[in-house]
Design an enzyme around this catalytic site. Structure first.
Site, PDB file in Angstrom:
ATOM      1  N   HIS A 118       0.454  -0.772  -0.532  1.00  0.00           N
ATOM      2  CA  HIS A 118       0.134   0.667  -0.166  1.00  0.00           C
ATOM      3  C   HIS A 118       0.954   1.222   0.283  1.00  0.00           C
ATOM      4  O   HIS A 118       1.086   2.255  -0.211  1.00  0.00           O
ATOM      5  CB  HIS A 118      -0.984   0.175   1.760  1.00  0.00           C
ATOM      6  CG  HIS A 118      -1.606  -1.012   1.404  1.00  0.00           C
ATOM      7  ND1 HIS A 118      -2.651  -1.462   2.154  1.00  0.00           N
ATOM      8  CD2 HIS A 118      -2.562  -1.157  -0.292  1.00  0.00           C
ATOM      9  CE1 HIS A 118      -3.999  -2.075   1.836  1.00  0.00           C
ATOM     10  NE2 HIS A 118      -3.505  -2.428   0.555  1.00  0.00           N
ATOM     11  N   GLU A 147      -1.313  -8.776 -26.880  1.00  0.00           N
ATOM     12  CA  GLU A 147      -0.603  -9.648 -25.252  1.00  0.00           C
ATOM     13  C   GLU A 147       0.055 -11.016 -25.394  1.00  0.00           C
ATOM     14  O   GLU A 147       0.545 -11.009 -24.567  1.00  0.00           O
ATOM     15  CB  GLU A 147      -1.001  -8.612 -24.533  1.00  0.00           C
ATOM     16  CG  GLU A 147      -2.296  -8.466 -23.883  1.00  0.00           C
ATOM     17  CD  GLU A 147      -2.795  -7.806 -22.360  1.00  0.00           C
ATOM     18  OE1 GLU A 147      -1.860  -6.792 -22.046  1.00  0.00           O
ATOM     19  OE2 GLU A 147      -3.768  -7.449 -22.138  1.00  0.00           O
ATOM     20  N   ASP A 193       2.272  -7.485 -21.396  1.00  0.00           N
ATOM     21  CA  ASP A 193       1.982  -8.885 -21.675  1.00  0.00           C
ATOM     22  C   ASP A 193       2.439  -9.674 -22.511  1.00  0.00           C
ATOM     23  O   ASP A 193       3.939 -10.774 -22.512  1.00  0.00           O
ATOM     24  CB  ASP A 193       1.110  -8.511 -21.279  1.00  0.00           C
ATOM     25  CG  ASP A 193       0.156  -8.631 -19.211  1.00  0.00           C
ATOM     26  OD1 ASP A 193       1.381  -9.297 -18.808  1.00  0.00           O
ATOM     27  OD2 ASP A 193      -0.777  -7.895 -19.248  1.00  0.00           O
ATOM     28  N   CYS A 221       0.445   0.445 -25.325  1.00  0.00           N
ATOM     29  CA  CYS A 221      -0.172   1.296 -23.981  1.00  0.00           C
ATOM     30  C   CYS A 221       0.407   0.772 -22.889  1.00  0.00           C
ATOM     31  O   CYS A 221       0.505   0.539 -21.838  1.00  0.00           O
ATOM     32  CB  CYS A 221      -1.492   0.966 -23.810  1.00  0.00           C
ATOM     33  SG  CYS A 221      -2.510  -0.966 -24.110  1.00  0.00           S
TER      34      CYS A 221
END
Ligand code: PEP
Ligand code: MG
Length: 574
Positions: free
Chosen positions: A194, A435, A459, A506
């Site tokens: 976090h 991907e 990916d 992207c």
């Protein structure tokens, strides 16, 4: 004494300043036995401590300073869930009664056992939650010991201050947000912790996972935080300080210089217009995209709306989030990728078990397995399409069967909305992410059924080279310039051109300015990246001549030797 520590670079840039130690995790739990007659009272004392901490958390939650990253509220909610869970709400009370021990000792035992359980979880994201458990347990321990809440943090005035912590909880970060720290470093925190997620959204130079920084660094030490290399230099000598002052100065100059490009149109020297789009994770990120003058949102990773929560976001909640982005972009296109969960982005409310999660039930596969989840999202996106140019992007397509099933569900969602007389744009463009190598090789058949394609190179590289993106041990093998990868990208771009289907990139390759000219030469005309990279990529575009780059890129496609590829890339970039 001067020394350096190595960790994970979390947020770019250089910071030089004085160390301020933040300490809250060295609490000692006393251990004593109680008479049977006192056990009820001890249980009540434990319950009172829980109530105090619940109040603290909800007070923090209700008084988040303006501009606080939205993830923070979700983290505080998660801490609230831990407090209400029987692992903290009930088990310590049982231990008090069973062992006739004091509440602090019961809590310490239970915390230890929980941390051991979390430590053994295979899923990295869930394993990281052990830090949250520890932070919540520390707060309860403090309440039992009668300590006040955390002393407010404050940087030393008139001097850049670097916060040094063993770990930072989300509630620490609220206080942190209010003050202008130059940087911060922590012992703990993986790339998906976090604190790391928040650090990036705060945009302050930071390094994490330093292991012993809190123990080795003394209050007031001079520190250099190199957020580019993930290094912290403690008490550097004058020569090193000078070197880093220079780097910091140069870095700031570069950033300022780049700002001047913000309003320049994005086109090459030979007048070819190049689309520069932004990748965003959550709706508030859209402001950063506007600040960098992005032509639109090329990738809204919608799964971030689904993480860190106990339930699935409702259709209305999703609709509000998508509509917000679409409205703020005022007609500029917004590409919303449908839920790409699974693998390293696991959902608490939809757990997926897999020995090999990167090859398991993730992205479109998970959505097709959970049509209700998928349809809810499709309806929300389509509803948002009424408010501006919205496009749907399907992640990780491998086969045309998957595509056909997804398209059928989109049609069904449209039919439902129509029957319910709910407005949406029936011409909403549908695109697919390329991907998986099979999809790149079969790009032609995907392109024929879709309005646009988007190359997810992160990916695509992972699956082409069989390298787990999240595994440190093979990270050095992750190579965007591998001839196999470049061939797949080039093939997809060629198919898009022939069939008149726009193709964008992207993945991280789009934001890497060292690859901009190569991608231009291969025919790429649409780049989507983190807003922070837009101007450095634009800088490359402005000095490029596509007709000169094309023959060099074609030549690179014929090379296999990595050294020759590097040499030609250097020539392309010269
Ligand atoms: C990619 O794989 O390149 C991509 C953009 O998607 P993500 O990084 O979210 O998997
Ligand atoms: Mg991807």
């Amino acid at each position: 004494m001067s020394f350096s520590l190595h960790g994970i670079a979390i947020s770019d840039g250089y910071a030089i300043g004085r160390a301020q130690l933040y300490s809250h995790d060295r609490l000692e739990a006393p251990h004593y036995l109680l008479r049977a007659a006192d056990l009820d009272e001890e249980v009540q004392r434990y319950e009172a401590a829980l109530t105090t901490v619940r109040q603290e958390c909800s007070h923090l939650r209700d008084h988040l300073p303006e501009g606080t990253p939205p993830e923070l509220a979700a983290f505080l909610d998660l801490h609230g869930l831990f407090l209400d869970d029987s692992m903290l709400a009930e088990v310590p009370k049982r231990l008090i009664r069973e062992q006739s021990c004091n509440a602090e000792w019961a809590l310490a035992q239970q915390t230890e056992s929980l941390l051991a359980q979390f430590e053994s979880i295979e899923d990295e994201y869930l394993r990281e939650r052990r830090h949250d458990v520890k932070q919540v347990a520390d707060r309860v321990l403090k309440a039992l010991l009668g300590h006040p809440g955390h002393a407010p943090l404050k940087p030393v005035e008139d001097e850049p201050t670097i916060l040094v912590a063993h770990d930072l909880s989300p509630s620490d970060m609220v206080l942190f947000k209010r003050h202008a720290y130059a940087g911060f470093i922590t012992d703990l925190g993986g790339a998906t912790s976090h604190s790391a997620i928040l650090a990036r959204s705060l945009n302050i130079s930071s390094v994490m996972a330093l292991h012993n920084a809190r123990a080795l660094i003394q209050e007031g030490d001079t520190l250099i935080v190199d957020g580019v290399a993930g290094v912290v230099v403690v008490n550097p000598d004058e020569a090193i300080l000078d070197e880093y002052r220079l780097r910091q100065h140069q870095w700031r100059l570069e950033q300022q210089k780049l700002r001047r490009l913000k309003s320049s149109p994005s086109s090459t020297l030979d007048g070819v217009s190049i689309e520069l789009l932004a990748n965003i994770d959550l709706p508030p990120d859209v402001q950063e995209a506007l600040d960098e003058n992005a032509a639109g949102i090329g990738l809204f990773r919608s799964e971030f709306l689904f993480l860190n929560r106990a339930d699935q976001p409702s259709e209305d909640e999703q609709f509000e989030a998508y509509r917000h982005v679409v409205k703020v972009m005022k007609g500029r296109p917004v590409v919303i990728r449908t839920l790409d969960a699974g693998a390293d982005k696991s959902l608490a409310w939809l757990p997926v078990k897999s020995d090999n999660p990167a090859l398991g039930l993730r992205a479109i596969r998970l959505c097709l397995a959970e049509p209700q989840v998928f349809t809810t999202q499709l309806r929300a996106i389509l509803r948002a399409s009424h408010y501006g140019t919205t496009k749907i992007l399907l992640p990780m397509l491998a086969s045309l069967t998957e595509l056909d099933q997804a398209l059928a569900l989109i049609d069904a969602a449209k039919a439902e909305l129509k029957a319910e007389k709910i407005k949406f744009d029936p011409t909403t463009a549908i695109g697919g992410m390329i991907e998986i190598p099979a999809a790149a090789l079969a790009a032609e058949w995907f392109a024929r059924k879709l309005d646009f394609l988007s190359l997810g190179t992160n990916d695509l590289i992972q699956y082409t080279l069989a390298i787990d993106r999240t595994d440190d041990a093979v990270a050095h093998l992750y190579d965007p310039l591998n001839p196999g990868v470049i061939q797949l990208i080039a093939h997809t771009l060629k198919v898009g051109k022939r069939l008149h289907r726009p193709v964008s990139v992207c993945g991280e390759m789009a934001g890497d300015a060292r690859l901009t000219r190569l991608l231009l030469g291969l025919g790429l005309r649409s780049f989507s990246m983190h807003p922070a990279h837009i101007l450095s990529v634009k800088q490359q575009i402005l000095r490029s001549q596509t007709d000169a780059l094309e023959p060099m890129a074609t030549k690179l496609l014929r090379l296999g030797d990595p050294e020759k590829i590097q040499a030609l890339l250097a020539k392309i970039n010269a």
